[in-house]
Design an enzyme around this catalytic site. Structure first.
Site, PDB file in Angstrom:
ATOM      1  N   LYS A  77       0.667  -1.225  -0.056  1.00 53.13           N
ATOM      2  CA  LYS A  77      -0.176   0.314  -0.432  1.00 53.13           C
ATOM      3  C   LYS A  77       0.376   1.356   0.220  1.00 53.13           C
ATOM      4  O   LYS A  77       0.141   2.053   0.609  1.00 53.13           O
ATOM      5  CB  LYS A  77      -0.995  -0.825   1.233  1.00 53.13           C
ATOM      6  N   GLY A 118       8.340  -6.272  -7.445  1.00 52.63           N
ATOM      7  CA  GLY A 118       8.139  -6.773  -8.892  1.00 52.63           C
ATOM      8  C   GLY A 118       7.543  -5.967  -9.443  1.00 52.63           C
ATOM      9  O   GLY A 118       8.348  -4.472  -9.821  1.00 52.63           O
ATOM     10  N   ASP A 143       6.395 -15.221  -8.720  1.00 53.37           N
ATOM     11  CA  ASP A 143       6.099 -15.078  -9.510  1.00 53.37           C
ATOM     12  C   ASP A 143       6.547 -15.751 -10.790  1.00 53.37           C
ATOM     13  O   ASP A 143       6.303 -16.254 -11.802  1.00 53.37           O
ATOM     14  CB  ASP A 143       5.210 -14.301 -10.097  1.00 53.37           C
ATOM     15  N   ARG A 178      -7.044 -41.115  -3.354  1.00 60.05           N
ATOM     16  CA  ARG A 178      -8.020 -39.562  -3.165  1.00 60.05           C
ATOM     17  C   ARG A 178      -7.226 -39.258  -4.320  1.00 60.05           C
ATOM     18  O   ARG A 178      -6.523 -39.150  -5.165  1.00 60.05           O
ATOM     19  CB  ARG A 178      -8.055 -38.651  -2.275  1.00 60.05           C
ATOM     20  N   GLU A 238      -2.522 -20.250  -9.097  1.00 55.67           N
ATOM     21  CA  GLU A 238      -4.101 -19.414  -8.650  1.00 55.67           C
ATOM     22  C   GLU A 238      -4.871 -18.676  -9.925  1.00 55.67           C
ATOM     23  O   GLU A 238      -5.848 -18.823  -8.894  1.00 55.67           O
ATOM     24  CB  GLU A 238      -3.426 -18.620  -7.097  1.00 55.67           C
TER      25      GLU A 238
HETATM   26  O1  F6P Z   1       3.067 -11.221  -6.287  1.00 56.91           O
HETATM   27  C1  F6P Z   1       3.572 -12.684  -5.433  1.00 56.91           C
HETATM   28  C2  F6P Z   1       2.423 -12.988  -4.785  1.00 56.91           C
HETATM   29  O2  F6P Z   1       2.912 -14.210  -3.683  1.00 56.91           O
HETATM   30  C3  F6P Z   1       1.435 -14.011  -5.406  1.00 56.91           C
HETATM   31  O3  F6P Z   1       1.487 -14.958  -6.074  1.00 56.91           O
HETATM   32  C4  F6P Z   1      -0.044 -13.437  -4.434  1.00 56.91           C
HETATM   33  O4  F6P Z   1      -1.079 -13.561  -5.760  1.00 56.91           O
HETATM   34  C5  F6P Z   1      -0.157 -11.955  -4.353  1.00 56.91           C
HETATM   35  O5  F6P Z   1       1.650 -12.164  -3.959  1.00 56.91           O
HETATM   36  C6  F6P Z   1      -0.715 -12.732  -2.788  1.00 56.91           C
HETATM   37  O6  F6P Z   1      -0.223 -11.177  -2.514  1.00 56.91           O
HETATM   38  P1  F6P Z   1      -0.698 -10.556  -0.540  1.00 56.91           P
HETATM   39  O7  F6P Z   1       0.381 -11.320   0.309  1.00 56.91           O
HETATM   40  O8  F6P Z   1      -0.943  -9.306  -1.315  1.00 56.91           O
HETATM   41  O9  F6P Z   1      -1.531 -11.654   0.158  1.00 56.91           O
END
Ligand code: F6P
Length: 365
Positions: A77, A118, A143, A178, A238
């Protein structure tokens, strides 16, 4: 008088950040003509009253390359281009305070800044550079989604943690016959998922770059059971999404953090698998932030150290407005403008996608 360097770590944390900090401090000490300082919580340390800026001496950074996180703390932020500001009525808004930030850093006597972060952080670096700041970017992200660099530190550690987790899930999947779904991070890139699927040996790997069809996923599961191999491991990124549909996540509620928070695809996939009539029991695991925490793998410590030293060398040469890169097994640099112009996604004919297909790993397509 010695010149002053300011370091900042912004965005999500990542194993290897401390190794960069240590490397810059050690290189500066060896050079002899620079002092190094750190702004706490990205540039918030510069903007807060009183400032929160710490002097980074060799003794302060001794041994920190082994530690995860960042000794300078970080935040999602602290974007000076959209900085959270409280209005008189108590509500929050965002303002572009980047020019003020540049003036403040210069007034504090800093000759150069290293922004370790990043894609979001490097976009900020570029804006500050355009406003006259002597800035250098060091890329970080688990990432691995920055196109200018073949690898970012933190990625290898995240893959190692995810692989160890998958190894554990494989044995329990086998014992219970499973389907185990493991959700990993990576935002819109499937690097962590695909590397983990290959390293751990999952049967299915779902990535954002290849939208999946649930019928194909279920067909692959059923085939395994029909063959008598009564268990399946799925690695899902994700940011993975079905062909008909979007990503699973929600907009951040934090003022100043514009990211969509991805997460929940594992449970969504479980529901889809069950609704498609699959008889197998399905369990889900969402790895989350364990992928980002803890001690960095040896490779990430080395990459981060080399990048830190390169950033310092660039300061000495006055090579500003550039981001450090690791390309073709060499530490180099590109303009930050170029670095943030495109992302690094998996192409459908990437050699690892082909390798996975040759092993029989299904992408659900
Ligand atoms: O960019 C790094 C990362 O860990 C992503 O893989 C993930 O979507 C995001 O940051 C999670 O962000 P936060 O720490 O704000 O939950």
């Amino acid at each position: 008088m010695k010149k002053k360097i300011l370091l900042a770590t912004g965005g999500g944390d990542c194993p290897g950040l401390n190794a960069v900090i240590r490397a810059i401090v050690k290189a500066a000490r060896k050079h002899g003509k620079y002092e190094v300082y750190g702004s706490i919580e990205a540039f918030n340390g510069v903007l807060s009253q009183p400032t929160q800026i710490v002097k980074l001496t060799p003794s302060k950074v001794a041994g920190i390359h082994v530690k995860g996180g960042t000794i300078l703390k970080t935040t999602n932020k602290g974007n000076p281009l959209a900085y959270p500001v409280r209005l008189a009525d108590g509500n929050w808004t965002t303002q572009d305070i980047s020019q003020q930030l540049v003036h403040r850093i210069q007034a504090l006597g800093f000759d150069a800044v290293v922004n370790i972060g990043g894609d979001g952080s490097q976009k900020i670096s570029q804006a500050l550079f355009e406003k006259g700041l002597n800035i250098i970017g060091v890329p970080k992200t688990i990432d691995n989604d920055l196109s200018a660099t073949d690898l970012t530190f933190g990625f290898t550690t995240a893959v190692q943690i995810a692989t160890e987790s998958l190894d554990r899930l494989v044995t329990t999947a086998e014992s219970h016959h499973r389907v185990m779904v493991m959700e990993v991070m990576g935002r819109d890139a499937g690097w962590i998922a695909l590397h983990t699927a290959l390293a751990g040996g999952s049967e299915i790997c779902l990535i954002p770059e290849i939208p999946y069809e649930i019928n194909k996923v279920v067909k692959k599961i059923n085939k395994r059971y029909d063959k008598g191999k009564g268990f399946v491991n799925i690695v899902v990124a994700e940011g993975a999404k079905p062909k008909e549909g979007g990503v699973v996540g929600e907009k951040s509620k934090d003022v100043g953090d514009e990211h969509v928070k991805l997460g929940g695809i594992a449970n969504y996939l479980k529901m889809q698998i069950e609704e498609a009539g699959c008889q197998a029991q399905v369990r889900t695991t969402v790895l989350g932030h364990v992928q980002r925490g803890g001690t960095p793998a040896a490779f990430d410590r080395i990459l981060a150290t080399a990048m830190g030293v390169k950033a310092f060398d660039m300061i000495v040469q006055g090579d500003f407005g550039k981001m450090v890169t690791f390309k073709n097994n060499e530490i180099s640099s590109v303009s930050i403008a170029e670095a943030v112009s495109k992302y690094n996604f998996l192409s459908k004919d990437h050699y690892l996608v082909r390798t996975a297909r040759s092993l029989g790993i299904s992408f659900g397509d």
